[in-house]
Design an enzyme around this catalytic site. Structure first.
Site, mmCIF file in Angstrom:
data_model
loop_
_atom_site.group_PDB
_atom_site.id
_atom_site.type_symbol
_atom_site.label_atom_id
_atom_site.label_comp_id
_atom_site.label_asym_id
_atom_site.label_seq_id
_atom_site.Cartn_x
_atom_site.Cartn_y
_atom_site.Cartn_z
ATOM 1 N N CYS A 61 26.629 -27.625 -12.883
ATOM 2 C CA CYS A 61 27.329 -28.145 -14.085
ATOM 3 C C CYS A 61 26.809 -28.811 -14.869
ATOM 4 C CB CYS A 61 28.329 -29.365 -13.442
ATOM 5 S SG CYS A 61 29.745 -28.550 -12.279
ATOM 6 N N CYS A 94 35.814 -22.793 -12.654
ATOM 7 C CA CYS A 94 34.886 -21.691 -12.343
ATOM 8 C C CYS A 94 35.510 -21.063 -11.122
ATOM 9 C CB CYS A 94 33.428 -22.260 -12.250
ATOM 10 S SG CYS A 94 32.620 -22.958 -13.860
ATOM 11 N N CYS A 128 33.195 -32.333 -12.986
ATOM 12 C CA CYS A 128 31.935 -31.534 -13.431
ATOM 13 C C CYS A 128 31.018 -32.348 -14.128
ATOM 14 C CB CYS A 128 32.626 -30.341 -14.151
ATOM 15 S SG CYS A 128 33.465 -30.746 -15.790
ATOM 16 N N CYS A 160 34.141 -22.224 -7.475
ATOM 17 C CA CYS A 160 34.216 -23.755 -7.054
ATOM 18 C C CYS A 160 35.722 -23.965 -7.230
ATOM 19 C CB CYS A 160 33.426 -24.704 -8.042
ATOM 20 S SG CYS A 160 31.695 -24.235 -8.115
HETATM 21 S S1 SF4 Z 1 32.178 -25.504 -11.526
HETATM 22 FE FE1 SF4 Z 1 30.577 -24.416 -10.221
HETATM 23 S S2 SF4 Z 1 30.036 -22.640 -11.159
HETATM 24 FE FE2 SF4 Z 1 30.910 -23.868 -12.877
HETATM 25 S S3 SF4 Z 1 29.295 -25.063 -13.559
HETATM 26 FE FE3 SF4 Z 1 30.232 -26.322 -12.024
HETATM 27 S S4 SF4 Z 1 29.026 -25.852 -10.132
HETATM 28 FE FE4 SF4 Z 1 28.776 -24.039 -11.713
#
Ligand code: SF4
Length: 244
Positions: A115, A202, A228, A205
């Site tokens: 993130c 995303c 995030c 996740c």
């Molecule tokens: S939500 Fe998941 S895929 Fe998106 S940036 Fe964060 S860890 Fe990475």
């Protein structure tokens, strides 16, 4: 406006309609006002305010490289239909480059780092590069315990030292208020909201949730992680206590 004045105005705005708050922000800060939006829910309401008043306010969309195809398509269609200016904010490395350097599926091994690399650092860079003075986002107090204490107006410091006003026009709206607005105005909305998703980030996740589960419980399921970092990386500057 100093910190105490901002706080007083924020209290006054608790009785204002969110649309009036964004109009005030555009009047006060444009062209140095931006709105962040992931097109997954309440952000659509802020985008609608911008569109129907033709506000000169760009939308920053943090493109992590991991969005659902439906998100990218919905964002394209809405931007075109409503005449929105969308600025795509991306990490310096593509997903493939990041995987060559740090290995595959960083989101499973170290989601905080993922993130930070794909969301937080790119947004911080954009806020600095665009010389942003005010940043509006669609956070609401009823979304999660972590968001329960947000104010409509807050002073923030964004690394490496930029001070800006963070604006949460929808702070005192509920999820029901958002849906009421969407239905009343016949707005299009993200297609996954009809498939059990209540908060859309995303794809690695994000999962659908059961009816009645907390709105953000489908984000990073099974982990303690609830944010995030986009809305926690900047440091909120609080007004001094009376008498200090
Ligand atoms: S939500 Fe998941 S895929 Fe998106 S940036 Fe964060 S860890 Fe990475």
């Amino acid at each position: 406006m100093n910190c105490s004045e901002l706080n007083s105005l924020s209290q006054k705005m608790e009785t204002w309609d969110p649309e009036r708050i964004l109009l005030w922000a555009a009047e006060r800060f444009s062209p140095r006002l931006v709105v962040t939006c992931s097109f997954g829910g309440a952000g659509t309401v802020l985008a609608h305010f911008i569109s129907r008043h033709q506000l000169p306010v760009p939308i920053l969309f943090v493109d992590t490289g991991f969005h659902f195809a439906q998100t990218l398509q919905f964002r394209r269609e809405l931007a075109s239909h409503w005449g929105l200016t969308v600025i795509e904010v991306r990490a310096e490395e593509s997903v493939a480059e990041q995987e060559r350097r740090l290995g595959p599926k960083l989101y499973e091994r170290d989601p905080d780092l993922c993130c930070r690399l794909r969301k937080v650092e790119p947004l911080a860079r954009a806020l600095n590069d665009l010389d942003v003075a005010a940043w509006a986002a669609a956070l609401r107090r009823d979304q999660s315990p972590a968001r329960r204490n947000i104010q409509i107006l807050e002073f923030h410091e964004v690394p490496p030292g930029r001070r800006l006003v963070k604006i949460h026009p929808l702070a005192n709206w509920t999820r029901e208020d958002v849906w009421r607005y969407i239905h009343r105005h016949g707005l299009p909305y993200h297609p996954l909201l009809d498939e059990g998703y209540t908060s859309i980030g995303c794809w690695p996740c994000t999962q659908p949730v059961r009816p009645g589960d907390p709105e953000r419980s489908g984000r990073w399921p099974g982990l303690d992680k609830t944010e995030c970092g986009l809305h926690t990386f900047s440091r909120r500057i609080l007004p001094p206590e009376p008498g200090m």
